[in-house]
Design a protein around this motif. Sequence first.
Motif, mmCIF file in Angstrom:
data_model
loop_
_atom_site.group_PDB
_atom_site.id
_atom_site.type_symbol
_atom_site.label_atom_id
_atom_site.label_comp_id
_atom_site.label_asym_id
_atom_site.label_seq_id
_atom_site.Cartn_x
_atom_site.Cartn_y
_atom_site.Cartn_z
ATOM 1 N N GLU A 300 0.895 -1.294 -0.033
ATOM 2 C CA GLU A 300 0.087 -0.064 -0.031
ATOM 3 C C GLU A 300 1.019 1.180 -0.219
ATOM 4 O O GLU A 300 2.103 1.188 0.627
ATOM 5 N N THR A 301 0.337 2.268 -0.535
ATOM 6 C CA THR A 301 0.946 3.674 -0.643
ATOM 7 C C THR A 301 -0.228 4.674 -0.115
ATOM 8 O O THR A 301 -1.058 4.723 -0.393
ATOM 9 N N ASN A 302 0.361 5.499 1.146
ATOM 10 C CA ASN A 302 -0.790 6.424 1.638
ATOM 11 C C ASN A 302 0.110 7.748 1.435
ATOM 12 O O ASN A 302 1.175 7.844 2.122
ATOM 13 N N PRO A 303 -0.847 8.699 1.078
ATOM 14 C CA PRO A 303 -0.262 10.329 1.322
ATOM 15 C C PRO A 303 -0.326 10.571 2.860
ATOM 16 O O PRO A 303 -1.094 9.818 3.590
ATOM 17 N N VAL A 304 0.600 11.312 3.363
ATOM 18 C CA VAL A 304 0.749 11.724 4.729
ATOM 19 C C VAL A 304 0.198 13.147 4.874
ATOM 20 O O VAL A 304 0.759 14.078 4.524
ATOM 21 N N PRO A 305 -0.927 13.276 5.464
ATOM 22 C CA PRO A 305 -1.579 14.481 5.623
ATOM 23 C C PRO A 305 -0.528 15.504 6.674
ATOM 24 O O PRO A 305 0.270 14.924 7.310
ATOM 25 N N GLU A 306 -0.533 16.827 6.296
ATOM 26 C CA GLU A 306 0.525 17.534 7.070
ATOM 27 C C GLU A 306 0.486 17.521 8.462
ATOM 28 O O GLU A 306 1.318 17.281 9.102
ATOM 29 N N ARG A 307 -0.585 17.370 9.044
ATOM 30 C CA ARG A 307 -0.834 17.474 10.516
ATOM 31 C C ARG A 307 -0.160 16.022 11.033
ATOM 32 O O ARG A 307 0.447 15.952 12.100
ATOM 33 N N GLU A 308 -0.441 14.994 10.307
ATOM 34 C CA GLU A 308 0.064 13.731 10.691
ATOM 35 C C GLU A 308 1.676 13.459 10.552
ATOM 36 O O GLU A 308 2.371 13.274 11.381
ATOM 37 N N ALA A 309 2.096 14.457 9.512
ATOM 38 C CA ALA A 309 3.632 14.620 9.460
ATOM 39 C C ALA A 309 4.193 15.484 10.693
ATOM 40 O O ALA A 309 5.386 15.086 11.125
ATOM 41 N N MET A 310 3.321 16.270 11.045
ATOM 42 C CA MET A 310 4.054 17.146 12.196
ATOM 43 C C MET A 310 3.989 16.209 13.336
ATOM 44 O O MET A 310 4.719 16.503 14.432
ATOM 45 N N GLU A 311 2.869 15.540 13.662
ATOM 46 C CA GLU A 311 2.741 14.610 14.853
ATOM 47 C C GLU A 311 3.915 13.645 14.676
ATOM 48 O O GLU A 311 4.744 13.372 15.956
ATOM 49 N N ASP A 312 4.421 12.992 13.614
ATOM 50 C CA ASP A 312 5.274 12.297 13.405
ATOM 51 C C ASP A 312 6.792 12.841 13.693
ATOM 52 O O ASP A 312 7.758 12.532 14.360
ATOM 53 N N PHE A 313 6.879 14.117 13.181
ATOM 54 C CA PHE A 313 8.044 14.962 13.490
ATOM 55 C C PHE A 313 8.379 15.060 15.090
ATOM 56 O O PHE A 313 9.438 14.734 15.569
ATOM 57 N N MET A 314 7.157 15.239 15.864
ATOM 58 C CA MET A 314 7.459 15.408 17.479
ATOM 59 C C MET A 314 7.704 14.018 18.126
ATOM 60 O O MET A 314 8.422 14.021 19.008
ATOM 61 N N MET A 315 6.922 13.017 17.592
ATOM 62 C CA MET A 315 7.125 11.974 18.287
ATOM 63 C C MET A 315 8.487 11.188 17.874
ATOM 64 O O MET A 315 9.164 10.582 18.951
ATOM 65 N N VAL A 316 8.978 11.128 16.801
ATOM 66 C CA VAL A 316 10.194 10.540 16.448
ATOM 67 C C VAL A 316 11.334 11.487 16.901
ATOM 68 O O VAL A 316 12.413 10.990 17.374
ATOM 69 N N PHE A 379 5.734 10.712 23.785
ATOM 70 C CA PHE A 379 5.057 10.692 22.533
ATOM 71 C C PHE A 379 3.976 10.495 22.216
ATOM 72 O O PHE A 379 3.343 11.258 21.211
ATOM 73 N N GLY A 380 3.074 9.694 23.166
ATOM 74 C CA GLY A 380 1.635 9.763 22.942
ATOM 75 C C GLY A 380 0.901 11.107 23.153
ATOM 76 O O GLY A 380 -0.232 11.158 22.610
ATOM 77 N N ALA A 381 1.520 12.211 23.759
ATOM 78 C CA ALA A 381 0.879 13.550 23.977
ATOM 79 C C ALA A 381 0.255 14.170 22.520
ATOM 80 O O ALA A 381 -0.242 14.959 22.328
ATOM 81 N N PHE A 382 1.390 13.891 21.447
ATOM 82 C CA PHE A 382 1.358 14.349 20.263
ATOM 83 C C PHE A 382 0.534 13.251 19.289
ATOM 84 O O PHE A 382 0.741 14.028 18.190
ATOM 85 N N ILE A 383 -0.068 12.541 19.584
ATOM 86 C CA ILE A 383 -0.949 11.878 18.585
ATOM 87 C C ILE A 383 -2.265 12.239 18.537
ATOM 88 O O ILE A 383 -2.832 12.650 19.744
ATOM 89 N N GLY A 384 -2.765 12.743 17.277
ATOM 90 C CA GLY A 384 -4.096 13.180 17.326
ATOM 91 C C GLY A 384 -5.341 12.285 17.800
ATOM 92 O O GLY A 384 -5.078 11.167 17.904
ATOM 93 N N GLU A 385 -6.309 12.918 18.066
ATOM 94 C CA GLU A 385 -7.560 12.053 18.348
ATOM 95 C C GLU A 385 -7.912 11.115 17.275
ATOM 96 O O GLU A 385 -7.849 11.289 16.176
#
Length: 385
Positions: A300-316, A379-385
């Motif tokens: 599978e291939t999935n576009p990463v929405p900007e919000r998700e990319a920002m959350e990833d940035f913080m978590m990793v 890390f969990g604090a930055f995961i969206g609802e």
Amino acid sequence: MLTHAPRALYIHIPFCTNKCHYCDFTSYVLKGQPVDAYLDALEREMAVTVELLPPEEIRTVFVGGGTPTVLTPPQMERFLASVKRYFPIHPDAEFSMEANPGTVDIDKLHAMKAGGVNRISMGVQSFDNGLLERIGRIHNVDDVYRSIENARLAGFNNLSIDLMFGLPGQTVEQLSDSVARALKLELPHYSLYGLKVEENTLFHALYERSELPLPTEDDELAMYLHLIDTLKAEGFHHYEISNFAKPGHESKHNITYWRNEPYYGLGAGAHGYARGERHVNIKGVQPFIDASLSRLPRLETNPVPEREAMEDFMMVGLRMLEGVNNEDFARQFPGLTMESEFGQQLEAVLAQELLERTEERGGGYRLSKKGIPLGNEVFGAFIGE
């Protein structure tokens, strides 16, 4: 999000001599597997990949698995030649390969060295033979010493080993002994991971039946804190939650992941991230081979929405002990700051004293001493609802 072509390359070799009791990676027991057909398929994937996403100079390569060092010397030579054929590797690139003790004889190591590999990450896990047997490893402690010696004889100086803690029946004393023995090898890098009981593993089945005697949470925390104190006292830089290096020997490839930067991902079950999309490849060996005959072997291939990319940035990014900063955030998300996007979450975690502010590079945040053992809560604090 970053749009440049990846400068990091991950390649997956999914074969192992056996399946360890804790492993949920895409890996298959070597016996009877179509290894040469798999290497053909990998080469086809490389050819299509560089056509669709032409590479710049590659700065880091990581060959993982599985156990890439189960390839025979001729297979290893052929595989590494194909990597260099399709990807322009920078002369000073970090080129890592995972290895298991007992799978690296001197001929294979020479083939690796000649093919461009300059860093070896060895899955040791423990210096206790009883524990190694209990977790399904087929090497023993003598194999570790012999493999490290062979690697040095072949000219490898940039060596890392993995150790695990929180293993079934493991005591703080056993871990302390393993760490002491590991440090006597005088390596420039150590990765130290707590056991996670993953689904679809033998350990998970035992855990479900209450037949997996794991250490208590207090003992596991004591093990982790002992690791930190011991390695820091020996002059190692604790640069990521699970990783310690002598200055200048940090894993450049893994830092690509922790900075949420793009990377090519090739091979069965491999993940990749580029041009705002994440992909996962088909996992089975034969299905991967079959798919490669007509197309990219994507599951599978999935576009990463900007919000998700920002959350990833913080978590990793917060996995790294230097933390995250607004300069890097603005480079990936122009016009935005961490405070504008995560102000509420940052204030909450700061109030718990799990994060602390930093001043460099536009200001930022890093785990506090109190927050390091509680990283997953942060890390969990930055995961969206």
